[in-house]
Design a protein around this motif. Structure first.
Motif, PDB file in Angstrom:
ATOM      1  N   LEU A 381       0.818  -1.220   0.000  1.00 21.69           N
ATOM      2  CA  LEU A 381       0.000   0.000   0.000  1.00 21.69           C
ATOM      3  C   LEU A 381       0.847   1.264   0.000  1.00 21.69           C
ATOM      4  O   LEU A 381       0.407   2.337   0.450  1.00 21.69           O
ATOM      5  N   ILE A 386       0.058   2.091  -5.027  1.00 21.82           N
ATOM      6  CA  ILE A 386      -1.377   2.391  -5.158  1.00 21.82           C
ATOM      7  C   ILE A 386      -1.625   3.135  -6.481  1.00 21.82           C
ATOM      8  O   ILE A 386      -2.549   2.786  -7.235  1.00 21.82           O
ATOM      9  N   TYR A 407      -9.330  -0.862  -6.304  1.00 28.04           N
ATOM     10  CA  TYR A 407      -9.540  -1.412  -4.966  1.00 28.04           C
ATOM     11  C   TYR A 407      -9.341  -2.934  -4.966  1.00 28.04           C
ATOM     12  O   TYR A 407      -8.665  -3.499  -4.092  1.00 28.04           O
ATOM     13  N   ARG A 408      -9.951  -3.607  -5.915  1.00 29.95           N
ATOM     14  CA  ARG A 408      -9.891  -5.080  -5.959  1.00 29.95           C
ATOM     15  C   ARG A 408      -8.448  -5.557  -6.107  1.00 29.95           C
ATOM     16  O   ARG A 408      -8.007  -6.484  -5.442  1.00 29.95           O
ATOM     17  N   LEU A 410      -5.684  -3.947  -5.335  1.00 26.71           N
ATOM     18  CA  LEU A 410      -4.921  -3.669  -4.118  1.00 26.71           C
ATOM     19  C   LEU A 410      -5.243  -4.671  -3.013  1.00 26.71           C
ATOM     20  O   LEU A 410      -4.365  -5.161  -2.316  1.00 26.71           O
ATOM     21  N   ILE A 411      -6.545  -4.958  -2.882  1.00 30.75           N
ATOM     22  CA  ILE A 411      -6.964  -5.904  -1.838  1.00 30.75           C
ATOM     23  C   ILE A 411      -6.440  -7.304  -2.134  1.00 30.75           C
ATOM     24  O   ILE A 411      -5.900  -7.989  -1.254  1.00 30.75           O
ATOM     25  N   SER A 414      -2.788  -7.711  -1.512  1.00 31.91           N
ATOM     26  CA  SER A 414      -2.475  -7.734  -0.080  1.00 31.91           C
ATOM     27  C   SER A 414      -2.893  -9.058   0.570  1.00 31.91           C
ATOM     28  O   SER A 414      -2.153  -9.656   1.355  1.00 31.91           O
ATOM     29  N   THR A 524      -8.337   2.807   3.308  1.00 27.36           N
ATOM     30  CA  THR A 524      -9.536   1.967   3.193  1.00 27.36           C
ATOM     31  C   THR A 524      -9.170   0.512   2.951  1.00 27.36           C
ATOM     32  O   THR A 524      -9.712  -0.409   3.579  1.00 27.36           O
ATOM     33  N   VAL A 525      -8.229   0.308   2.036  1.00 30.14           N
ATOM     34  CA  VAL A 525      -7.796  -1.072   1.735  1.00 30.14           C
ATOM     35  C   VAL A 525      -7.180  -1.718   2.976  1.00 30.14           C
ATOM     36  O   VAL A 525      -7.462  -2.884   3.287  1.00 30.14           O
ATOM     37  N   TYR A 528      -9.786  -2.856   5.352  1.00 30.74           N
ATOM     38  CA  TYR A 528     -10.465  -4.058   4.877  1.00 30.74           C
ATOM     39  C   TYR A 528      -9.581  -5.298   5.076  1.00 30.74           C
ATOM     40  O   TYR A 528     -10.038  -6.350   5.553  1.00 30.74           O
ATOM     41  N   VAL A 529      -8.303  -5.176   4.733  1.00 27.61           N
ATOM     42  CA  VAL A 529      -7.374  -6.309   4.875  1.00 27.61           C
ATOM     43  C   VAL A 529      -7.260  -6.717   6.342  1.00 27.61           C
ATOM     44  O   VAL A 529      -7.231  -7.910   6.669  1.00 27.61           O
TER      45      VAL A 529
END
Length: 610
Positions: A381, A386, A407-408, A410-411, A414, A524-525, A528-529
């Motif tokens: 990140l 990013i 977003y997808r 990056l998520i 990770s 944000t990512v 979520y992670v």
């Protein structure tokens, strides 16, 4: 009470046949605890003649120097009148000797087999049993004659070697000593008296025998010795008159010799008053009677020793395990029972009955969380990463509201790093389960008996765990992959609300890649992670327990059992091919246990009959 000596003789023969002599053990054995009579004397003191007079047969080798070079354990068994005399050697169990000249030759030959045709000695005894109506029940041990000087062909240590051998027998508290001394020598120089006094200073175990009384110088006699005035023992001295060399050369039989002995004491003025307790016949009866008394007094101690030894033998036999079955069904049953014992011990480790299972929890409670914390999401990140992934996800068409594809990516990039800690947790639990296999194998005592089965069972259990590990790895990694493949929508639905509360939703299309915007995406990512990590921290252990721990408890040996059912008897025999030393040890212990149980029953019977 004659059966009491016969019983002891029987037990002694059985002990000898099993090698239960106690030479290598510091503990008293049954053999050591059984009373016996050792015959001690210097060379040419008349020991052999005394023994032959008691037996009533010529059967011992004769000659000059050391004739008796090995201990001779002589067991006399009284038969009914009219029965034929015979002799048996323990080393020739199926051969009866009726010719006592052949007995003499076999003693000499068996001595030479052990020592060679030299003048050396050996402590390995020869065991001879003589059955005759003309003897009393008695056990005598003829020992090599004590000497003061080594002669040609003997080692310099022969004098001390013979003394040490004699002492090893007569120092035992259950050994009675028959000290033979010639009357035509000064009693003060008697080897038999000297060594007997050393080991039995009170004389309570010593019987004095005076030989060659008829060969004393004219004008001298042995009355003071025989009356106990010259050297007092607890038991009266006994005088004997053996056959002369001329009598031996003329083959004068023992019956005639005994008669002449009785006449000598009855007609010689000096010994008339002692005649009723002189002679080899009286000596044999007196020894037999006293041996019976000693045996009777030792019964409680014998019972205690036998009971203790039986318990020790049973414990060791239990440790060595049961003997192998001979048929295929019996072999298969034995293997299955041992496997079930192992499986039970293994489950006890996992369930906490035995130590080891707590290590699995340590993986879930410490190792896995620590590994998740060490994951470097900051690298994934980083601002440049990013910007790169968002830009690449937009392609030729920039995103209008939120960079969903960015977003997808990056998520996913990770979350995929969580596969490492997940796989490491699977491996860590696998290592613990294999370690517990080794512990359970070691703690299954029955497996020590069968090294072949131990190896095959270990391999089968490890192979089973390997298969479970692969299934667990697939299932656990699928949990991570599932989190990558479908994102939690509710999490992102909250984002506009968060923006309304403090953010600025009206980004220009031209500043969508500025640092502030990208940092918000990264934050944000990361949130979520972290949420997914918290979820996997709980679900990964469940997957591992279900696929590995639970399966190990439920079906660790299922595949092995299936293979066992297909095996032929030869293959089953190979699994139960125990260490030959263990098999030999078990057989020896079983025979010894049988001996002790038989002795226990017979001695108890005699004790109750008292």
């Amino acid at each position: 009470m004659e059966n009491l000596i016969s019983l002891v003789n029987k037990i002694q023969r059985a002990c000898t046949a099993l090698g239960d002599h106690g030479e290598a053990s510091a503990l008293p054995t049954l053999w050591d605890s059984l009373p016996a009579i050792a015959v001690v004397g210097g060379q040419s003191s008349g020991k052999s003649s005394v023994l032959e007079s008691i037996v009533g047969k010529d059967f011992l080798p004769r000659g000059s120097g050391i004739v008796t070079r090995r201990p001779l354990v002589l067991q006399l068994h009284k038969l009914e009148e009219g029965s034929r005399e015979y002799a048996e050697f323990l080393h020739l169990p199926r051969k009866r000797f009726t010719d006592f000249g052949a007995v003499r030759k076999e003693i000499a030959d068996e001595t030479d087999r052990e020592t060679g045709r030299s003048k050396q000695i050996s402590s390995v005894p020869i065991h001879l049993s003589i059955y005759s109506p003309n003897v009393v029940n008695l056990t005598l041990i003829d020992l090599p004659g004590l000497t003061k000087v080594a002669v040609e062909g003997q080692s310099d240590s022969i004098v001390q070697d013979i003394e040490n051998m004699v002492r090893s027998f007569i120092e035992k508290p259950n050994c009675l000593i028959l000290a033979v001394s010639p009357a035509n020598q000064d009693l003060a120089t008697s080897d038999a008296v000297k060594i007997s006094r050393d080991v039995d200073p009170t004389g309570e175990r010593t019987f004095g025998v005076l030989t060659k009384i008829d060969l004393m110088d004219k004008g001298t006699d042995a009355v003071e010795i025989l009356e106990g005035k010259a050297y007092r023992l607890k038991f009266p001295w006994i005088g004997v008159v053996n056959r002369s060399q001329a009598d031996i050369n003329k083959n004068v039989d023992m019956i005639a010799a005994r008669r002449r002995e009785r006449e000598y004491f009855a007609t010689t003025p000096e010994y008339k008053h002692l005649a009723n307790r002189m002679g080899s016949e009286h000596l044999a009866k007196m020894l037999s009677k006293h041996l019976e008394v000693v045996i009777k007094s030792r019964i409680p101690g014998l019972q205690s020793l036998i009971n203790k030894t039986i318990a020790e033998l049973e414990a060791e036999l239990s440790r060595l395990g049961k003997p192998i079955a001979t048929d295929a069904g019996g072999k298969l049953y034995s293997i299955m029972e041992i496997c079930r014992l192992f499986d039970q011990i293994y489950k006890e480790h996992l369930d906490g009955v035995r130590p080891g299972g707590e290590k699995v929890y340590n993986v879930f409670d410490n190792q896995l969380p620590a590994a998740l914390k060490r994951l470097q999401f900051d690298k994934q990140l980083a601002m440049e990463n990013i910007r790169k992934l968002i830009t690449e996800a937009d392609g030729y068409q920039p995103h209008l509201i939120a960079p969903e594809q960015g977003y997808r990516r990056l998520i996913e990039s990770s979350l995929v790093t969580i596969r490492g800690p997940a796989e490491a947790a699977v491996e860590a639990v696998h290592s613990i389960l294999k370690e517990l296999v080794q512990k359970a194998i070691h703690e299954t005592l029955e497996l020590r008996q069968y090294p072949g089965l131990r190896v095959e069972l270990t391999n089968a259990a490890v192979e089973s765990l390997d298969r479970m590990k692969e299934e667990s790895k697939k299932a656990t990694l699928k949990l991570v992959d599932m989190e990558c493949s479908y994102l939690t929508v509710d999490f992102f639905r909250k984002l506009p609300q968060d923006i309304d509360k403090g953010g600025n939703p009206t980004h220009s299309i031209f500043d969508r890649y500025n640092d502030s915007y990208l940092r918000r995406i990264g934050s944000t990512v990361l949130s979520y992670v972290n949420m997914v990590c918290a979820t996997l921290r709980n679900s990964i252990p469940k997957s591992i327990v279900y696929c590995q721990v639970r399966e190990a408890k439920r079906s660790l040996l299922d595949h092995f059992f299936t293979e066992l059912g297909k095996m032929e008897q030869k293959q089953l025999s190979q699994l139960l091919n125990e260490d030959p030393a263990v098999m030999e040890r078990r057989n020896a212990l079983a025979k010894r246990l049988e001996l002790y149980r038989s002795a226990q029953a017979e001695i108890d019977q005699v004790a109750w009959a008292k």
